[in-house]
Design an enzyme around this catalytic site. Structure first.
Site, PDB file in Angstrom:
ATOM      1  N   TYR A 208      -1.830  -7.912  -8.272  1.00  0.00           N
ATOM      2  CA  TYR A 208      -1.783  -6.490  -8.604  1.00  0.00           C
ATOM      3  C   TYR A 208      -0.914  -6.239  -9.822  1.00  0.00           C
ATOM      4  O   TYR A 208      -1.214  -5.378 -10.638  1.00  0.00           O
ATOM      5  CB  TYR A 208      -1.275  -5.679  -7.400  1.00  0.00           C
ATOM      6  CG  TYR A 208      -2.382  -5.267  -6.471  1.00  0.00           C
ATOM      7  CD1 TYR A 208      -3.120  -6.221  -5.787  1.00  0.00           C
ATOM      8  CD2 TYR A 208      -2.721  -3.937  -6.290  1.00  0.00           C
ATOM      9  CE1 TYR A 208      -4.148  -5.862  -4.940  1.00  0.00           C
ATOM     10  CE2 TYR A 208      -3.750  -3.563  -5.447  1.00  0.00           C
ATOM     11  CZ  TYR A 208      -4.463  -4.523  -4.777  1.00  0.00           C
ATOM     12  OH  TYR A 208      -5.486  -4.160  -3.945  1.00  0.00           O
ATOM     13  N   GLU A 209       0.176  -6.987  -9.941  1.00  0.00           N
ATOM     14  CA  GLU A 209       1.092  -6.818 -11.082  1.00  0.00           C
ATOM     15  C   GLU A 209       0.361  -7.125 -12.388  1.00  0.00           C
ATOM     16  O   GLU A 209       0.499  -6.389 -13.372  1.00  0.00           O
ATOM     17  CB  GLU A 209       2.286  -7.757 -10.895  1.00  0.00           C
ATOM     18  CG  GLU A 209       3.363  -7.613 -11.948  1.00  0.00           C
ATOM     19  CD  GLU A 209       4.613  -8.424 -11.581  1.00  0.00           C
ATOM     20  OE1 GLU A 209       4.634  -9.033 -10.498  1.00  0.00           O
ATOM     21  OE2 GLU A 209       5.541  -8.438 -12.387  1.00  0.00           O
TER      22      GLU A 209
ATOM     23  N   LYS B 190       0.176  10.078   1.389  1.00  0.00           N
ATOM     24  CA  LYS B 190       0.265  11.302   2.207  1.00  0.00           C
ATOM     25  C   LYS B 190       1.492  11.237   3.121  1.00  0.00           C
ATOM     26  O   LYS B 190       1.736  10.204   3.759  1.00  0.00           O
ATOM     27  CB  LYS B 190      -0.997  11.457   3.056  1.00  0.00           C
ATOM     28  CG  LYS B 190      -2.209  11.788   2.213  1.00  0.00           C
ATOM     29  CD  LYS B 190      -3.421  12.100   3.058  1.00  0.00           C
ATOM     30  CE  LYS B 190      -4.575  12.444   2.125  1.00  0.00           C
ATOM     31  NZ  LYS B 190      -5.858  11.960   2.611  1.00  0.00           N
TER      32      LYS B 190
ATOM     33  N   THR C  73       2.261 -11.044  -9.481  1.00  0.00           N
ATOM     34  CA  THR C  73       1.290 -10.985  -8.385  1.00  0.00           C
ATOM     35  C   THR C  73      -0.072 -10.591  -8.986  1.00  0.00           C
ATOM     36  O   THR C  73      -0.151 -10.198 -10.152  1.00  0.00           O
ATOM     37  CB  THR C  73       1.712  -9.941  -7.329  1.00  0.00           C
ATOM     38  OG1 THR C  73       1.346  -8.642  -7.776  1.00  0.00           O
ATOM     39  CG2 THR C  73       3.204  -9.984  -7.044  1.00  0.00           C
TER      40      THR C  73
ATOM     41  N   ASP D  84       0.850  -1.194   0.000  1.00  0.00           N
ATOM     42  CA  ASP D  84       0.000   0.000   0.000  1.00  0.00           C
ATOM     43  C   ASP D  84       0.891   1.251   0.000  1.00  0.00           C
ATOM     44  O   ASP D  84       1.785   1.369   0.842  1.00  0.00           O
ATOM     45  CB  ASP D  84      -0.914  -0.002   1.228  1.00  0.00           C
ATOM     46  CG  ASP D  84      -1.861  -1.202   1.214  1.00  0.00           C
ATOM     47  OD1 ASP D  84      -2.306  -1.584   0.118  1.00  0.00           O
ATOM     48  OD2 ASP D  84      -2.132  -1.766   2.289  1.00  0.00           O
TER      49      ASP D  84
HETATM   50  N1  SAM Z   1       1.056  -8.593  -2.692  1.00  0.00           N
HETATM   51  C1  SAM Z   1      -0.245  -8.673  -3.307  1.00  0.00           C
HETATM   52  C2  SAM Z   1      -0.146  -8.338  -4.768  1.00  0.00           C
HETATM   53  O1  SAM Z   1       0.907  -7.850  -5.194  1.00  0.00           O
HETATM   54  O2  SAM Z   1      -1.098  -8.592  -5.504  1.00  0.00           O
HETATM   55  C3  SAM Z   1      -1.264  -7.772  -2.586  1.00  0.00           C
HETATM   56  C4  SAM Z   1      -1.011  -6.288  -2.675  1.00  0.00           C
HETATM   57  S1  SAM Z   1      -2.191  -5.325  -1.749  1.00  0.00           S
HETATM   58  C5  SAM Z   1      -2.099  -3.757  -2.463  1.00  0.00           C
HETATM   59  C6  SAM Z   1      -1.335  -5.057  -0.207  1.00  0.00           C
HETATM   60  C7  SAM Z   1      -1.644  -6.113   0.832  1.00  0.00           C
HETATM   61  O3  SAM Z   1      -0.830  -5.872   1.972  1.00  0.00           O
HETATM   62  C8  SAM Z   1      -3.090  -6.080   1.318  1.00  0.00           C
HETATM   63  O4  SAM Z   1      -3.654  -7.378   1.195  1.00  0.00           O
HETATM   64  C9  SAM Z   1      -2.978  -5.637   2.765  1.00  0.00           C
HETATM   65  O5  SAM Z   1      -3.996  -6.178   3.593  1.00  0.00           O
HETATM   66  C10 SAM Z   1      -1.590  -6.129   3.137  1.00  0.00           C
HETATM   67  N2  SAM Z   1      -0.994  -5.393   4.259  1.00  0.00           N
HETATM   68  C11 SAM Z   1      -0.926  -4.053   4.387  1.00  0.00           C
HETATM   69  N3  SAM Z   1      -0.323  -3.717   5.535  1.00  0.00           N
HETATM   70  C12 SAM Z   1       0.003  -4.872   6.153  1.00  0.00           C
HETATM   71  C13 SAM Z   1       0.626  -5.178   7.392  1.00  0.00           C
HETATM   72  N4  SAM Z   1       1.020  -4.209   8.230  1.00  0.00           N
HETATM   73  N5  SAM Z   1       0.815  -6.469   7.714  1.00  0.00           N
HETATM   74  C14 SAM Z   1       0.404  -7.460   6.884  1.00  0.00           C
HETATM   75  N6  SAM Z   1      -0.212  -7.222   5.700  1.00  0.00           N
HETATM   76  C15 SAM Z   1      -0.403  -5.956   5.345  1.00  0.00           C
END
Ligand code: SAM
Length: 215
Positions: free
Chosen positions: A193-194, A122, A191, A118
């Site tokens: 998202y990729e 900000k 992945t 993520d």
């Molecule tokens: N890695 C995957 C992909 O590339 O398709 C998912 C990407 S998604 C944007 C980010 C993932 O990170 C989400 O499923 C979110 O719940 C997880 N995530 C965010 N912060 C996290 C944290 N502090 N600990 C564990 N997972 C986290």
């Protein structure tokens, strides 16, 4: 990621303790017992629905993979993939990355993957980025000496920020690609998202960095 609440997710994860590890603190310092061998352990922090690690687990049967994901409603989709594929070297852990040192001792992990983390664009949310210095410190506390972070994102701002953060922390930049899919990098596993972002024409950025604490 849009979250669909799945109230049954916790129960389903509990039904498959061979894949979804239930009491992670009990395994601190002895994760090899969980996998039943002494192969290196690579973790993906924020594993989402597990597509990347499933591909990696099939590609590299002599490496153990552990997917770390905050939300049970998300990781339960990764569980479905593992049940179907019956891969022995891919397991799941639903915990927050900020607590990883409660579950892993120094040297338990050989490599950390961060994929499409993520971006938290900000400035006041910078501390939440998984490449912020406090997270780099957490990874250092669980990695082997000389352990590595492999990072992919479509987000240029997060990538630039992360390269700075890695560098300021004293990590060695081993590899940087500003356009992974046009590069000569071999064996890339996409992945979720990729796939989504590259289909829309986004460039994918990738880096490999290494902790410089080898004895
Ligand atoms: N890695 C995957 C992909 O590339 O398709 C998912 C990407 S998604 C944007 C980010 C993932 O990170 C989400 O499923 C979110 O719940 C997880 N995530 C965010 N912060 C996290 C944290 N502090 N600990 C564990 N997972 C986290």
């Amino acid at each position: 990621m849009r979250l669909r609440n799945k109230p049954w997710a916790k129960e389903k994860l509990a039904q498959y303790p061979q894949y979804a590890v239930g009491n992670p603190a009990e395994h601190k310092g002895k994760w090899n017992e969980v996998f039943g061998n002494d192969n290196p352990i690579h973790i993906e922090v924020g594993t989402g629905k597990g597509q990347f690690l499933l591909g990696m687990a099939k590609q590299n049967p002599n490496i153990n993979y552990l997917g770390i994901e905050l939300y049970e409603s998300v990781i339960v989709s990764a569980l479905d993939r593992i049940i179907e594929a019956e891969v022995p070297n891919f397991k799941l852990l639903s915990v927050d990355a900020k607590d990883l040192t409660e579950y892993f001792a120094k040297g338990d992990v050989e490599r950390v993957y961060l994929n499409f983390s993520d971006p938290w664009p900000k400035v006041r949310h910078a501390k939440r980025r998984l490449t912020y210095k406090t997270f780099l410190n957490i990874y250092e506390q669980i990695l082997i000496d000389g352990g590595e972070i492999h990072f992919k994102t479509d987000n240029q701002g997060l990538f630039e920020y992360s390269l700075m953060s890695f560098s300021e922390y004293g990590l060695l930049l081993k590899y940087v690609s500003l356009d992974l899919h046009a590069s000569d990098f071999e064996g890339n596993i996409m992945t979720e998202y990729e796939e989504k972002f590259s289909q829309k024409g986004s460039r994918i950025y990738r880096s490999e960095v290494k902790y410089m604490n080898e004895k």
